[in-house]
Design a protein around this motif. Structure first.
Motif, short mmCIF file in Angstrom:
data_model
loop_
_atom_site.label_atom_id
_atom_site.label_comp_id
_atom_site.label_asym_id
_atom_site.label_seq_id
_atom_site.Cartn_x
_atom_site.Cartn_y
_atom_site.Cartn_z
N UNK A 22 0.78 -1.15 0.11
CA UNK A 22 -0.23 -0.06 -0.07
C UNK A 22 0.92 1.27 0.23
N UNK A 23 2.02 1.30 0.36
CA UNK A 23 2.82 2.41 0.38
C UNK A 23 3.51 2.63 -1.00
N UNK A 24 3.44 1.79 -1.92
CA UNK A 24 3.98 1.90 -3.16
C UNK A 24 3.26 0.78 -4.10
N UNK A 25 2.00 1.02 -4.33
CA UNK A 25 0.95 0.22 -5.14
C UNK A 25 1.17 0.21 -6.69
N UNK A 26 2.13 1.45 -7.24
CA UNK A 26 2.36 1.20 -8.61
C UNK A 26 3.57 1.73 -8.84
N UNK A 27 4.53 1.24 -9.99
CA UNK A 27 5.69 1.55 -10.34
C UNK A 27 5.66 2.54 -11.56
N UNK A 28 5.91 3.86 -11.15
CA UNK A 28 5.84 4.74 -12.10
C UNK A 28 7.15 5.57 -12.36
N UNK A 62 7.75 7.52 4.56
CA UNK A 62 7.20 8.10 3.50
C UNK A 62 8.21 8.03 2.39
N UNK A 63 8.25 7.05 1.61
CA UNK A 63 9.12 6.79 0.44
C UNK A 63 9.53 7.66 -0.36
N UNK A 64 8.42 8.68 -0.74
CA UNK A 64 8.81 9.81 -1.63
C UNK A 64 9.08 11.06 -0.81
N UNK A 65 9.51 10.99 0.52
CA UNK A 65 9.16 12.20 1.26
C UNK A 65 10.33 13.06 1.36
N UNK A 112 15.51 6.25 -12.74
CA UNK A 112 15.29 4.90 -12.10
C UNK A 112 14.16 4.68 -11.34
N UNK A 113 13.19 5.46 -11.66
CA UNK A 113 11.99 5.61 -10.47
C UNK A 113 11.32 4.23 -10.29
N UNK A 114 11.23 3.49 -11.58
CA UNK A 114 10.42 2.34 -11.33
C UNK A 114 11.25 1.14 -11.07
N UNK A 115 12.39 1.15 -11.22
CA UNK A 115 13.13 -0.12 -10.45
C UNK A 115 13.48 0.43 -9.05
N UNK A 116 13.40 1.82 -8.94
CA UNK A 116 13.67 2.10 -7.31
C UNK A 116 12.23 1.40 -6.73
N UNK A 117 11.12 1.66 -7.17
CA UNK A 117 10.01 1.13 -6.35
C UNK A 117 10.10 -0.24 -6.39
N UNK A 118 10.39 -0.83 -7.37
CA UNK A 118 10.61 -2.53 -7.26
C UNK A 118 11.48 -2.91 -6.46
N UNK A 119 12.61 -2.30 -6.02
CA UNK A 119 13.46 -2.49 -5.08
C UNK A 119 13.03 -2.23 -3.75
N UNK A 120 12.24 -1.10 -3.67
CA UNK A 120 11.69 -0.83 -2.19
C UNK A 120 10.77 -1.51 -1.52
N UNK A 121 9.76 -2.29 -2.45
CA UNK A 121 8.73 -2.79 -2.03
C UNK A 121 9.17 -3.79 -0.97
N UNK A 122 9.97 -4.50 -1.11
CA UNK A 122 10.45 -5.61 -0.01
C UNK A 122 11.48 -5.04 0.83
#
Length: 725
Positions: free
Chosen positions: A392-398, A470-473, A453-463
């Motif tokens: 829920x903190x990172x529901x989409x990789x954009x 706040x991941x984009x804080x 590298x925002x998309x890859x960053x989201x995928x790396x941060x999820x686990x």
């Protein structure tokens, strides 16, 4: 050729996106339609004081000031307080929509389905009182926000026998307790992060006001209730006003976001401080937060202390004016753990096996599920953006900080992440406008997208077990990155007196970035915003502004009081008083005020002191007195009022206003003292001259003193008292 754009959502993100597409690019580039399921604009933000249908209480105070809760080219009204209330934010949005109109706004229209066409266009289906409709647009812009629906934990069952309410729906205690069995006396607040601490502090404020306010009680026996707050781990709790010089003997105060967004404290270029929080970063942040607060919070309760065992963990941050002192007073009790079950009026915690019994009601501060904010998108699009309801903190990789996906050239996002600071929303809107309007990208634009590298960053941060709260804080970093891509220059900061590091403040606000080609009317609004921020900073740093507010906030609770009276007249013996003084918070009352002062009564304290007076002649007797202390946010004035003799819960008439004295920069002795203040009062023929000294440790008042000299035909004595925690 004009491009049609469908914007879903008429909150801040949708409104700034529409304004940017219609007013900041070449005329007739875009034709914009906005859909919103609500009957009004504003999204989360209510438009009036009595608008109680949304997810935000209309009287809730924003936890960021109007210098951050702003768009660059609309200035706030001067009469709005530094920390606006939710309905005032709604009014700002209404004014913004009226000032920068041109969109076709369709309220009461819920988007239920969208389809991506072969040519990249979007078919949008809506439902409203007019019936189902379908329209096709060249572009689709999602601005639905992150608060899709309240999260209800799995442990809730039909066996619970108490009212259960999500924090977003809480309005008052009477409504919360109305459906209860009235047998329990604990209000259980579940959730230890931002919303949990805010709502616990709010409920405590309402409860304190119900107990200590004059007149008829809003519900039966309010004094029997207390608050039990369940948090898995403690958070740093910041007040709404902090200091840019927390180590000073007389620290100056400013709205909390001005020192936080002081770019002079960070080396350039900025690097991202959010997302993954390393051990070293955690230590640094925790150290900074402790220095800002001047405490590890153990003085309030062991269960809110940020001890050594947490210094290597990523910090959690929350905002509340009174939460910590209500914990100290015992009105809020904190238990660490997680609710594992709720049955009858008893909750069980894990891993401690602690049981919380005698519950009267439960308020869930368990956050929001953002997924309903995307449920109108087709499954193949959700798959493309790596839609993940389990995160829920990172529901989409954009791509490029939450704005788009390279495979979906006609789909955009604005404000779809936690902590969508308004400046970032505005930058995201500018980015989307440039993405869709410019056929030939600049070299800076190409480089920004190539390095993203925002998309890859989201995928790396999820686990990632060390994910930031706040991941984009990192507001400042995001503003820098958008400005770089858009080739926007930040304006030169206005000078302020140097801080402890010798540097002038360099405060980041949305108005520091002006849209290319902005009209003169827009630039005038930008200048008003910048001037307001500069005036606020100067007021706090050089004129003792906001000190009265800081003192008022920090008085809450019980103090040890020692007072000496020295009389020069034999008819009035000298002596010493030892006892306690309590500052009991309540909603402001109209007693003693004129009609012009009754629009917003704010908060006040009922002051009660009680103890023993030992006279120099050997006599000892019980002594008590009452006052009412008030803070006027419009005038930034702290005042003391006499209590009525026939109804000592009520204010009678003004004793004195407290005037704070700015320390003389050239006086070295003055720099070592706390905040000095003075007042005077003529009572018939007796003149009371009053001196105060307030000693802070960063944001918290640790000790304060008051001295009176009283002279008149039959009086000649001095009083000196000291208050300590």
């Amino acid at each position: 050729m004009t491009k049609t754009v469908c914007i879903i959502g008429a909150g801040p993100s949708g409104l700034v996106a529409a304004k940017t597409l219609l007013h900041d690019v070449a005329p007739a580039t875009f034709k914009v339609t906005i859909y919103d399921a609500q009957p009004r604009i504003g999204g989360l933000w209510p438009l009036t004081k009595d608008d109680a249908a949304g997810l935000v209480h209309p009287l809730m105070v924003a936890n960021q000031s109007k210098h951050t809760v702003q768009f660059s080219d609309l200035a706030w009204d001067d009469n709005v307080p530094q920390m606006p209330k939710a309905w005032q934010v709604g009014q700002y949005l209404k004014c913004y929509a009226e000032r920068y109109g041109g969109a076709d706004v369709r309220l009461g229209h819920k988007v239920v389905r969208t389809e991506l066409q072969q040519d990249g266009a979007w078919k949008v289906e809506t439902e409203s009182e007019e019936g189902p409709q379908s329209h096709t647009y060249d572009h689709l812009l999602v601005t639905t926000g992150f608060f899709g629906k309240p999260i209800w934990p799995d442990y809730l069952s039909k066996e619970a026998e108490v009212p259960i309410l999500h924090s977003s729906k809480y309005r008052d205690l009477k409504g919360l307790l109305a459906k209860g069995n009235q047998k329990g006396h604990k209000i259980l607040v579940v959730g230890g992060q931002m919303s949990g601490i805010e709502i616990a502090g709010t409920i405590a404020t309402h409860l304190s006001s119900a107990v200590h306010g004059p007149g008829e009680k809003p519900f039966e026996n309010p004094e029997k209730y207390s608050i039990q707050h369940i948090a898995q781990r403690p958070s740093w709790v910041f007040p709404l006003f902090t200091s840019a010089k927390p180590a000073a003997a007389a620290p100056p105060f400013l709205p909390c976001d001005l020192p936080s967004y002081n770019l002079a404290n960070r080396p350039r270029p900025l690097t991202n401080s959010s997302g993954h929080i390393s051990v070293d970063s955690a230590k640094t942040f925790n150290s900074i937060f402790q220095s800002v607060l001047g405490t590890d919070q153990g003085e309030f309760s062991p269960n809110v202390k940020i001890g050594d065992d947490l210094r290597e963990q990523q910090p959690f941050l929350a905002m509340s004016s009174h939460y910590a002192d209500f914990v100290r007073s015992g009105l809020i009790s904190v238990s660490q753990g997680k609710v594992s079950s709720l049955s009858g009026n008893t909750a069980a915690l894990s891993p401690s096996d602690e049981k919380i019994e005698d519950i009267a009601a439960v308020v869930l501060a368990t956050g929001f599920d953002p997924c309903p904010s995307l449920d109108f998108l087709p499954s193949e699009v959700l798959e493309t953006i790596s839609y993940a309801p389990s995160h829920p903190s990172l529901p989409a990789a954009l791509a490029f900080h939450g704005t788009h996906h390279p495979s979906l050239s006609t789909l955009g996002f604005v404000g779809f992440y936690r902590s969508p600071y308004w400046g970032v929303m505005e930058m995201q809107a500018r980015f989307i406008a440039r993405l869709w309007a410019t056929p030939e990208p600049s070299q800076a634009w190409k480089e920004a997208l190539e390095c993203d590298n925002s998309i890859q960053n989201v995928m790396n941060l999820r686990p990632d077990p060390r994910l930031a709260q706040f991941p984009m804080g990192d507001y400042a970093f995001l503003m820098q990155e958008f400005a770089k891509a858009l080739e926007m220059k930040i304006s030169t900061p206005k000078e302020t007196p140097p801080l402890a590091n010798g540097k002038s403040m360099d405060i980041l606000t949305p108005a520091r970035y002006v849209s290319e080609g902005a009209a003169q009317s827009q630039i005038a609004e930008v200048e008003k915003n910048l001037a307001c921020t500069h005036e606020t900073a100067l007021g706090g740093l050089t004129k003792a502004r906001f000190v009265a507010q800081a003192v008022f906030r920090s008085l809450l609770g019980e103090w040890k009081l020692e007072r000496d009276l020295v009389s020069k007249l034999p008819s009035h013996p000298s002596g010493r008083f030892v006892g306690t003084a309590k500052f009991l918070l309540r909603q402001g009352t109209a007693d003693g005020r004129n009609a012009a002062e009754q629009d917003d009564l704010g908060m006040e304290y009922l002051y009660i002191e009680d103890g023993d007076f030992m006279a120099s002649n050997g006599m000892k007797f019980r002594a008590t007195r009452r006052y009412v202390w008030r803070y006027d946010g419009t005038r930034d004035v702290l005042s003391v009022w006499f209590a009525k003799t026939d109804d000592n819960m009520r204010a009678d008439y003004l004793f004195h206003d407290i005037e704070f004295i700015v320390p003389d920069a050239a006086d070295e002795a003055a720099q070592t003292k706390g905040w000095q203040a003075k007042a005077s009062h003529l009572c018939i023929e007796d003149l009371y001259n009053v001196k105060y000294e307030f000693k802070f440790q960063a944001v918290n008042l640790k000790e304060w003193r008051i001295g009176y000299s009283v002279n008149g035909p039959k009086k000649d004595y001095t009083i000196s008292g000291v208050y300590r925690r």
